[in-house]
Structures are given as C-alpha cells and as structure tokens.
Design an enzyme around this catalytic site. Structure first.
Site, PDB file in Angstrom:
ATOM      1  N   CYS A 214       5.478  -3.270  -6.477  1.00 13.54           N
ATOM      2  CA  CYS A 214       4.498  -2.367  -5.496  1.00 13.54           C
ATOM      3  C   CYS A 214       4.376  -3.135  -4.284  1.00 13.54           C
ATOM      4  CB  CYS A 214       3.301  -2.127  -6.164  1.00 13.54           C
ATOM      5  SG  CYS A 214       2.177  -3.677  -6.940  1.00 13.54           S
TER       6      CYS A 214
ATOM      7  N   GLU B  94      -4.533   1.657  -7.496  1.00 16.03           N
ATOM      8  CA  GLU B  94      -3.361   0.832  -6.863  1.00 16.03           C
ATOM      9  C   GLU B  94      -2.176   1.616  -6.993  1.00 16.03           C
ATOM     10  OE1 GLU B  94      -0.466  -0.636  -6.259  1.00 16.03           O
ATOM     11  OE2 GLU B  94      -0.672  -2.065  -7.772  1.00 16.03           O
TER      12      GLU B  94
END
Length: 501
Positions: free
Chosen positions: A278, A244
């Site tokens: 994020c 990720e």
C-alpha cells in the site's frame, strides 16, 4: 426412518484457499455467517471485562508471552504467509519480524501512554482537580488485507489488545490460515484469556456481519470502494471506523541526491512483494538533469531481478488474480498515451506473474499515474525542479506515504514537510514502517485514522475527563445563587486578564 445424529447435523459451508503460484488447494475454512460472528463478538465481550480489569503490567506480560510464542513459531507463521500469498519465505519472515517489533512496543508502552494523567485547571476552576484517562472501547473488529496478512492487521490487533480491548479478526478470504494461526497462538500462550482474540473466516458477507455485530470500533484495510461500503454499514450504528485504503506513493529525487542509493530503494519499494504494498513506490519525480541517469540505474537494477516461485526469486506471483488485469490495463494505457517502456511492457504480464516494468514520461492523467496499480510497475517522470515535483506528488487523490532523496537530510526534511502524505522517509523508502513509535495512516482516498505508536494506542480507547472539587470556590459561577455583583466582578476580572497578551 429416523436419521442418525451425524446425518441430522447441518452442513457447515466452507471455502478453499489456493496457492497463487500453482492454483493448487491449500486448505478449507468455514464460512462464518452472522450467527457465528455474533457469538464470537459476545464471547469476546465477556472475556474483555476480565482483561480490562487487569493491571496494565499484567496485560503487558501476557502480550509479551504471546510475542514469545510468535517468535518461537516464526518459521511456521512465515510458511503459512508465503503459502497463502505466494511471496518468498524470506519476505514472509521479515513480515513476522516487523510484527514482533510492533507487538513488543505496544505491550511495553501502553501503560505509559494510557495512564491516568492530571491536567492543569484555569483561574475560575482552581478549586477543581482535573484528570483524564484512556479507557478501552470494548470489542474491536479488524478486517485485514491479503498483501501483508500479519503485519498490517496486527497494527490494529496488537495495539487494541494492549489498550485493554478484545478483538474479532476477519482476515482476507485469500489468507485465512494466517489469521487462524495467529489466534491459536494467542490462546495457547494466554489460555486464561482464550477468546480475547477470535478469528472469523469468510468473504465479504463475513466482513459485513462483523460490521453489524455490535463491535465498538472497526479497523479496515482495503480499497477505498470497499471502505465506503463498510463505513456505510458502520454509520447505521455510529460505530467508529478506521480506514487504511492504499496509496499512489511518490518519490522526489533532487539533483544532488545519491542516485545509486535512490535507484536501489526505488526498485525495492516498487517491486518487493510483487508491488503489492500500500505504501510502495509507484511514481517517481526526478529533476530533469538527473532523470536519464536515474532511469538507467533503476532499469538496470530491475532487469537483474528474477520472478518465480523458486527460493531465490526476488518476488513471487500476484496474490489476487484479478489484479493482473489492472496492471495490464495501466501498462498498456500508459504506452498508448505516449509513455516509454524502459523495461518490460505488456509482454511482462504473464499471469500469475508480472515481471518488472519501468516506464518513463507517463502522462499525468494516465491511469498508471492516478490509480493504484498494486503491481511491479514504476513510472519515472522528469520535472523542472523540486517545486514541480512536490506539486505533482500532491496532485494525487491518495495521500499515504512518500519518500525524498536529497544530499542534505535537513533539506530533505523540508521537502518532506511540503508533501501531503501521512508518512515520509528521507533517503530511504518505507523507513517509517519499521519504527513502532511512529503512527501510520493517510488521508483522502488513503483513508483516515492512525495505527502504530502512541496515536495507535489511543485510537483504541475512549477518553474520560474527570473533575473533583477540592474546596468551595471563592466565586461559584455554576449556581443560581451567585449574587449579581459577584458575577459582575468575575466578568470584569476575566475581561482584564484576557485583554492582556
């Protein structure tokens, strides 16, 4: 002269964490090298055998006991997160709450998702009973980030444990205390399986050692550049890898959207946690007829926020000192390229703090639109229509999250389906992050693989397929003794059946 045992003991290398707000030391932690990481992995493998042998219901009960311990120590965990990251305690408390939601879901649903399952067979395999089962991988390595040092890695840790694995966790060197406290609470809550979750501390070399330690899968959160480096190490042993790697998330705002609600969500999505999220908001594409009004609303709401280390501050300092320079480069570069500053500008960057920056009309090739800023900066650009908004949103090399604001939920969902993002919220931002049953992850430079939800549980297992012959088949095709005439009849039958629609 002989040395005393204490004098002869080798010195253990340590590193010191510091407050992002004040720079003052917080704590010292050991630098765990290859030997310590290898021992942690070996111990985890030994403990995992007993954990995997438990009935799923027993594992559930143990994990719920750990969840209870985390809830009981919520204040201590939140204080540790806030101290190490600089975020307000209230934000840290929310991080713990979301973590508890996910851990509870994983614990309660693992048995249902991963249970033995019978599958249907075909015409020529009617004599077989077929089934599949998801088995734990063994030991999972997790390399976590500093921006959400509990919530993000627990998307791998909690789900991997629920699937029957052991975990060796390497938190960021900026937030090791959170990882140490997490593992300590597990050992205290589930002492009979102490060592099932182990935290190792250190910087990049410790992460490299974990990738080389023989773990059965490595889950990583960080930059695309670091992911490529770690993935190359895993490739040497074909260790499965989950990544990720951040995003450049876009928001599409249509002409009929509730602009007040959109502005409120954009400000929170772009500025909370100092923009260090994020899946936070970094780009906004608003249709031209409402662009000016949206810009005014966003700038007004952002102007009212206060930055600092006080209890009532909206957000705190930048956790990673080096990120300040990136924010400054993006803002300065955008303005030099012709963007307008609706709020803030280069003067907003006063390390370790960055006050809100709202930009408009930023050239699409500017770094502020193509690279992850990871700071309290949002760019709002006008577009002719939704088609152009979707095209620009999809032009990024990142594909993690997105949001759509539109009067009609059905139309919003249709727009969401056109966005190349792993998760999309309609009329909210980051709505998917609070739903444990939804998988999370991206593609392109945002990485690959999924955490959370059923896919997150299955991602930490290997699938075993089994067939059991129930009776001798009338046409046995897996034998050299099959008469040619029998094989020909089988072929004719298959041809006839499969010519039908």
């Amino acid at each position: 002269m002989s040395q005393s045992p204490a004098a002869a003991a080798p010195q253990v290398a340590t590193f010191t964490t510091h407050s992002p707000a004040t720079g003052k030391p917080i704590a010292e932690h050991p630098v765990n090298g290859p030997e310590e990481v290898s021992r942690a992995t070996e111990r985890a493998r030994t403990v995992q055998a007993g954990w995997a042998a438990l009935p799923a219901s027993r594992r559930r009960d143990h994990l719920l006991r750990w969840k209870k311990a985390l809830a009981t120590e919520l204040d201590a965990m939140a204080r540790t997160i806030a101290e190490e990251t600089g975020k307000p305690v209230g934000d840290a408390e929310l991080e713990v709450v979301l973590t508890l939601e996910h851990l509870g879901w994983a614990a309660r649903n693992a048995e249902r998702v991963l249970r033995w399952r019978k599958v249907r067979t075909g015409l020529f395999t009617v004599h077989q009973r077929a089934a599949l089962v998801h088995r734990p991988l063994g030991v999972v390595g997790v390399i976590g980030p500093w921006n959400y040092p509990l919530y993000t890695p627990m998307g791998s840790i909690g789900y991997a444990l629920a699937a029957g694995n052991a975990v060796v966790f390497k938190p960021s060197e900026l937030t090791p205390g959170t990882g140490v406290l997490l593992a300590g609470l597990f050992d205290a809550a589930v002492p009979e399986h102490a060592g099932l979750l182990t935290t190792v501390t250190g910087a990049a070399a410790t992460g490299d050692a974990l990738a080389r330690s023989g773990v059965d899968k490595l889950a990583f959160t960080g930059s695309p550049e670091t992911a490529r480096t770690v993935m190359a190490v895993c490739a040497q042993t074909l260790t499965p890898f989950l990544a990720e790697c951040g995003g450049k998330d876009a928001v599409v705002v249509t002409a009929d959207a509730d602009l007040s609600a959109a502005a409120d969500a954009i400000v929170w999505g772009a500025l909370s946690n100092s923009g260090q999220t994020c899946a936070g908001v970094e780009r906004v594409y608003a249709v031209r007829e409402i662009h000016a009004e949206l810009c005014e609303l966003v700038a007004g709401k952002a102007r009212a926020l206060r930055t600092g280390d006080e209890a009532d501050a909206a957000y705190g300092p930048m956790t990673l000192a080096g990120q300040v320079a990136i924010v400054d480069r993006h803002v300065t570069g955008a303005l030099s390229a012709g963007a307008r500053a609706l709020l803030g500008g280069p003067e907003s960057v006063r390390a370790p703090y960055v006050t809100p920056v709202v930009l408009a009309d930023v050239p699409e090739d500017a770094a502020a639109m193509t690279e992850e800023t990871f700071g309290p900066v949002v760019a709002i650009n006008p577009v002719a229509d939704v088609d152009e908004a979707v095209e620009r949103a999809n032009a990024s090399r990142y594909a993690l999250g997105a949001a759509v604001f539109c009067r009609s939920g059905r139309e919003g969902a249709a727009i969401a389906a056109r966005l190349r993002a792993g998760a999309v919220s309609v009329n909210s931002v980051l709505g998917f992050a609070a739903v444990p049953a939804l998988p999370f992850g991206g593609s392109r430079d945002s990485g690959f693989g999924r955490i959370h939800g059923e896919e997150g549980l299955r991602g930490f297992t290997s699938v075993q397929s089994t067939t059991v012959q129930r009776f001798t088949p009338p046409i046995a095709l897996t034998s050299f003794d099959v008469p040619a005439a029998t094989r020909e009849r089988a072929v004719r039958l298959a041809r006839t059946l499969h010519r039908r629609r």
